[in-house]
Write a protein that holds these residues in place. Structure first.
Motif, PDB file in Angstrom:
ATOM      1  N   ASN A 176       0.832  -1.209   0.000  1.00 25.21           N
ATOM      2  CA  ASN A 176       0.000   0.000   0.000  1.00 25.21           C
ATOM      3  C   ASN A 176       0.862   1.253   0.000  1.00 25.21           C
ATOM      4  O   ASN A 176       0.506   2.257  -0.628  1.00 25.21           O
ATOM      5  CB  ASN A 176      -1.028  -0.010   1.138  1.00 25.21           C
ATOM      6  N   PHE A 177       2.024   1.228   0.638  1.00 26.06           N
ATOM      7  CA  PHE A 177       2.905   2.407   0.605  1.00 26.06           C
ATOM      8  C   PHE A 177       3.404   2.667  -0.830  1.00 26.06           C
ATOM      9  O   PHE A 177       3.384   3.806  -1.314  1.00 26.06           O
ATOM     10  CB  PHE A 177       4.116   2.213   1.517  1.00 26.06           C
ATOM     11  N   VAL A 178       3.853   1.617  -1.490  1.00 26.36           N
ATOM     12  CA  VAL A 178       4.398   1.763  -2.840  1.00 26.36           C
ATOM     13  C   VAL A 178       3.306   2.249  -3.799  1.00 26.36           C
ATOM     14  O   VAL A 178       3.542   3.118  -4.660  1.00 26.36           O
ATOM     15  CB  VAL A 178       5.004   0.430  -3.326  1.00 26.36           C
ATOM     16  N   GLN A 179       2.109   1.744  -3.629  1.00 22.33           N
ATOM     17  CA  GLN A 179       1.013   2.145  -4.528  1.00 22.33           C
ATOM     18  C   GLN A 179       0.636   3.609  -4.332  1.00 22.33           C
ATOM     19  O   GLN A 179       0.385   4.330  -5.300  1.00 22.33           O
ATOM     20  CB  GLN A 179      -0.183   1.216  -4.323  1.00 22.33           C
ATOM     21  N   ILE A 180       0.613   4.069  -3.095  1.00 23.30           N
ATOM     22  CA  ILE A 180       0.301   5.480  -2.834  1.00 23.30           C
ATOM     23  C   ILE A 180       1.411   6.371  -3.390  1.00 23.30           C
ATOM     24  O   ILE A 180       1.146   7.421  -3.988  1.00 23.30           O
ATOM     25  CB  ILE A 180       0.091   5.696  -1.324  1.00 23.30           C
ATOM     26  N   PHE A 181       2.646   5.938  -3.220  1.00 22.71           N
ATOM     27  CA  PHE A 181       3.799   6.682  -3.739  1.00 22.71           C
ATOM     28  C   PHE A 181       3.678   6.882  -5.256  1.00 22.71           C
ATOM     29  O   PHE A 181       3.856   7.995  -5.767  1.00 22.71           O
ATOM     30  CB  PHE A 181       5.069   5.909  -3.379  1.00 22.71           C
ATOM     31  N   PHE A 182       3.356   5.824  -5.989  1.00 19.75           N
ATOM     32  CA  PHE A 182       3.247   5.949  -7.450  1.00 19.75           C
ATOM     33  C   PHE A 182       1.962   6.653  -7.870  1.00 19.75           C
ATOM     34  O   PHE A 182       1.991   7.531  -8.727  1.00 19.75           O
ATOM     35  CB  PHE A 182       3.309   4.569  -8.118  1.00 19.75           C
ATOM     36  N   GLU A 184      -0.380   8.508  -6.158  1.00 20.98           N
ATOM     37  CA  GLU A 184      -0.714   9.847  -5.646  1.00 20.98           C
ATOM     38  C   GLU A 184       0.506  10.739  -5.499  1.00 20.98           C
ATOM     39  O   GLU A 184       0.367  11.929  -5.228  1.00 20.98           O
ATOM     40  CB  GLU A 184      -1.415   9.716  -4.287  1.00 20.98           C
ATOM     41  N   GLU A 185       1.688  10.179  -5.650  1.00 20.28           N
ATOM     42  CA  GLU A 185       2.934  10.909  -5.435  1.00 20.28           C
ATOM     43  C   GLU A 185       2.862  11.614  -4.086  1.00 20.28           C
ATOM     44  O   GLU A 185       3.070  12.817  -3.945  1.00 20.28           O
ATOM     45  CB  GLU A 185       3.240  11.816  -6.646  1.00 20.28           C
ATOM     46  N   ARG A 186       2.587  10.772  -3.106  1.00 21.25           N
ATOM     47  CA  ARG A 186       2.371  11.212  -1.730  1.00 21.25           C
ATOM     48  C   ARG A 186       3.138  10.288  -0.789  1.00 21.25           C
ATOM     49  O   ARG A 186       3.219   9.077  -1.049  1.00 21.25           O
ATOM     50  CB  ARG A 186       0.857  11.148  -1.433  1.00 21.25           C
ATOM     51  N   LEU A 187       3.689  10.848   0.281  1.00 27.60           N
ATOM     52  CA  LEU A 187       4.274  10.031   1.353  1.00 27.60           C
ATOM     53  C   LEU A 187       3.120   9.490   2.193  1.00 27.60           C
ATOM     54  O   LEU A 187       2.322  10.281   2.707  1.00 27.60           O
ATOM     55  CB  LEU A 187       5.216  10.877   2.219  1.00 27.60           C
ATOM     56  N   PRO A 188       3.039   8.161   2.353  1.00 25.92           N
ATOM     57  CA  PRO A 188       1.871   7.584   3.043  1.00 25.92           C
ATOM     58  C   PRO A 188       1.970   7.676   4.572  1.00 25.92           C
ATOM     59  O   PRO A 188       1.922   6.667   5.287  1.00 25.92           O
ATOM     60  CB  PRO A 188       1.845   6.138   2.549  1.00 25.92           C
ATOM     61  N   GLU A 191      -0.936   6.506   6.645  1.00 30.45           N
ATOM     62  CA  GLU A 191      -1.046   5.045   6.577  1.00 30.45           C
ATOM     63  C   GLU A 191       0.030   4.353   7.412  1.00 30.45           C
ATOM     64  O   GLU A 191       0.035   3.121   7.499  1.00 30.45           O
ATOM     65  CB  GLU A 191      -0.971   4.592   5.120  1.00 30.45           C
ATOM     66  N   GLY A 192       0.959   5.125   7.995  1.00 36.77           N
ATOM     67  CA  GLY A 192       1.950   4.524   8.888  1.00 36.77           C
ATOM     68  C   GLY A 192       3.378   4.542   8.383  1.00 36.77           C
ATOM     69  O   GLY A 192       4.285   4.059   9.062  1.00 36.77           O
ATOM     70  N   TRP A 193       3.583   5.093   7.198  1.00 38.70           N
ATOM     71  CA  TRP A 193       4.967   5.178   6.673  1.00 38.70           C
ATOM     72  C   TRP A 193       5.798   6.144   7.506  1.00 38.70           C
ATOM     73  O   TRP A 193       5.309   7.179   7.960  1.00 38.70           O
ATOM     74  CB  TRP A 193       4.937   5.661   5.215  1.00 38.70           C
ATOM     75  N   LYS A 194       7.068   5.804   7.691  1.00 33.00           N
ATOM     76  CA  LYS A 194       8.026   6.721   8.306  1.00 33.00           C
ATOM     77  C   LYS A 194       9.281   6.782   7.440  1.00 33.00           C
ATOM     78  O   LYS A 194       9.671   5.790   6.834  1.00 33.00           O
ATOM     79  CB  LYS A 194       8.416   6.246   9.698  1.00 33.00           C
ATOM     80  N   ARG A 195       9.891   7.945   7.406  1.00 34.82           N
ATOM     81  CA  ARG A 195      11.202   8.100   6.771  1.00 34.82           C
ATOM     82  C   ARG A 195      12.148   7.060   7.357  1.00 34.82           C
ATOM     83  O   ARG A 195      12.187   6.874   8.577  1.00 34.82           O
ATOM     84  CB  ARG A 195      11.716   9.510   7.051  1.00 34.82           C
ATOM     85  N   SER A 196      12.904   6.388   6.501  1.00 35.33           N
ATOM     86  CA  SER A 196      13.813   5.337   6.970  1.00 35.33           C
ATOM     87  C   SER A 196      14.730   5.849   8.081  1.00 35.33           C
ATOM     88  O   SER A 196      15.284   6.947   7.973  1.00 35.33           O
ATOM     89  CB  SER A 196      14.668   4.846   5.797  1.00 35.33           C
ATOM     90  N   SER A 197      14.874   5.061   9.130  1.00 33.44           N
ATOM     91  CA  SER A 197      15.849   5.433  10.167  1.00 33.44           C
ATOM     92  C   SER A 197      17.261   5.102   9.701  1.00 33.44           C
ATOM     93  O   SER A 197      18.235   5.687  10.170  1.00 33.44           O
ATOM     94  CB  SER A 197      15.533   4.709  11.481  1.00 33.44           C
ATOM     95  N   VAL A 198      17.358   4.163   8.766  1.00 35.57           N
ATOM     96  CA  VAL A 198      18.656   3.764   8.206  1.00 35.57           C
ATOM     97  C   VAL A 198      18.951   4.644   7.005  1.00 35.57           C
ATOM     98  O   VAL A 198      18.095   4.815   6.139  1.00 35.57           O
ATOM     99  CB  VAL A 198      18.598   2.289   7.738  1.00 35.57           C
ATOM    100  N   PRO A 199      20.138   5.240   6.897  1.00 35.13           N
ATOM    101  CA  PRO A 199      20.437   6.019   5.707  1.00 35.13           C
ATOM    102  C   PRO A 199      20.471   5.155   4.445  1.00 35.13           C
ATOM    103  O   PRO A 199      20.937   4.014   4.481  1.00 35.13           O
ATOM    104  CB  PRO A 199      21.818   6.631   5.997  1.00 35.13           C
ATOM    105  N   ILE A 200      19.959   5.709   3.378  1.00 33.91           N
ATOM    106  CA  ILE A 200      19.957   5.034   2.074  1.00 33.91           C
ATOM    107  C   ILE A 200      21.160   5.577   1.307  1.00 33.91           C
ATOM    108  O   ILE A 200      21.271   6.790   1.072  1.00 33.91           O
ATOM    109  CB  ILE A 200      18.627   5.327   1.342  1.00 33.91           C
ATOM    110  N   ASN A 201      22.093   4.683   0.987  1.00 35.09           N
ATOM    111  CA  ASN A 201      23.363   5.130   0.401  1.00 35.09           C
ATOM    112  C   ASN A 201      23.919   4.050  -0.527  1.00 35.09           C
ATOM    113  O   ASN A 201      23.218   3.080  -0.836  1.00 35.09           O
ATOM    114  CB  ASN A 201      24.347   5.504   1.519  1.00 35.09           C
ATOM    115  N   ILE A 202      25.144   4.225  -0.974  1.00 34.38           N
ATOM    116  CA  ILE A 202      25.722   3.262  -1.914  1.00 34.38           C
ATOM    117  C   ILE A 202      25.773   1.870  -1.290  1.00 34.38           C
ATOM    118  O   ILE A 202      25.484   0.870  -1.952  1.00 34.38           O
ATOM    119  CB  ILE A 202      27.130   3.727  -2.364  1.00 34.38           C
ATOM    120  N   ALA A 203      26.079   1.804  -0.006  1.00 36.37           N
ATOM    121  CA  ALA A 203      26.206   0.502   0.646  1.00 36.37           C
ATOM    122  C   ALA A 203      24.880  -0.251   0.686  1.00 36.37           C
ATOM    123  O   ALA A 203      24.864  -1.488   0.677  1.00 36.37           O
ATOM    124  CB  ALA A 203      26.756   0.681   2.064  1.00 36.37           C
ATOM    125  N   THR A 204      23.767   0.460   0.747  1.00 37.42           N
ATOM    126  CA  THR A 204      22.465  -0.235   0.756  1.00 37.42           C
ATOM    127  C   THR A 204      21.915  -0.434  -0.661  1.00 37.42           C
ATOM    128  O   THR A 204      21.363  -1.486  -0.968  1.00 37.42           O
ATOM    129  CB  THR A 204      21.412   0.519   1.606  1.00 37.42           C
TER     130      THR A 204
END
Ligand code: HEM
Ligand code: MG
Length: 231
Positions: A176-182, A184-188, A191-204
């Motif tokens: 449901n998060f991915v579908q709302i993102f595509f 509605e171009e909205r952060l869900p 619906e319970g989505w949170k910004r990742s606590s883990v940084p998203i970087n080359i290593a991930t």
């Protein structure tokens, strides 16, 4: 508040990237989608998604090539075919067949309906979706471009939706998060989505991208596998 979701108005610039459109709809990027610099992108990606600069800088710089301004671009500029924009997208038509900018539910249904029986999308389903979307383009688009470079970009984009909408280490994201993102171009957020606590970087992202590419097999280039500027 400052980062609440607002639909774009008729004069706001939006483009083929759901990630950047969403950042503009939440005011992490200028809501009008214009006069966007490299540093604006890097700050917005960090604040909105916890994406570190090291993984956005190259894409942001290449994005500048689509603009006639020296140091900024508008989100709609990014539709320039063959710079970053490519065929076999997850949610937009191939440029030779229609609209390569706006969300298209028919195209998106391949991703939407993937991984049946589960509440999440993952690396395996992302690879299968890429395979299916490319098969559709190979069948219907006599002008299709499909190279090492476009495969790399497509897998990076799949890693991006799994990472920003889900767990950037496991590569698992609630449907449901991915579908709302595509759609509605909205952060869900509601619906319970949170910004990742883990940084998203080359290593991930890098290992996830490689696993998605492997999961999209079998793959071969179509026609002249002309190396792009990214490889
Ligand atoms: C496409 C996510 C940053 C330019 C995409 C797609 C995703 C995505 C999931 C695939 C859309 C589809 O296949 O229908 C993100 C996220 C970002 C981000 C989460 C984090 C900030 C960027 C940056 C640029 C960029 C920095 C360049 C300035 C594009 C372009 C496309 C695209 C041109 C269209 C490719 C195509 O499908 O033909 N992005 N992106 N994106 N992105 Fe981004
Ligand atoms: Mg495209």
């Amino acid at each position: 508040d400052q980062h609440s979701w607002q639909a774009p108005g008729p004069n706001d610039s939006r483009g083929p990237c759901p990630g950047l459109n969403t950042l503009a709809n939440h005011g992490f990027l200028p809501r009008d989608g214009r006069n966007i610099s490299i540093s604006t992108i890097l700050k917005a990606g960090y604040e909105g998604y916890h994406i570190e600069a090291e993984i956005l800088t190259l894409a942001a710089k290449v994005g500048l090539l689509t603009s006639d301004q020296p140091t900024t671009f508008a989100l709609n500029d990014l539709k320039a075919h063959g710079v970053i924009e490519h065929d076999a997208s997850l949610s937009r038509q191939d440029v030779a067949l229609g609209d390569n900018v706006r969300f298209n539910e028919t195209i998106f249904s391949t991703l939407a309906n993937s991984n049946p029986g589960s509440d999440v999308y993952n690396i395996t389903s992302a690879g299968q979706v890429q395979h299916a979307r490319l098969a559709d383009s190979l069948k219907n688009n006599p002008n299709v471009t499909n190279t090492d470079t476009t495969l790399f970009i497509r897998s990076a984009e799949s890693a991006f939706y799994l990472s920003v909408m889900g767990d950037p280490v496991q590569g698992v994201a609630p449907k449901n998060f991915v579908q709302i993102f595509f759609r509605e171009e909205r952060l869900p957020i509601e619906e319970g989505w949170k910004r990742s606590s883990v940084p998203i970087n080359i290593a991930t992202v890098s290992p996830m991208l490689d696993l998605i590419t492997a999961a999209s097999a079998p793959w071969e280039p179509t026609g002249n596998n002309c190396p792009g500027i990214l490889t």
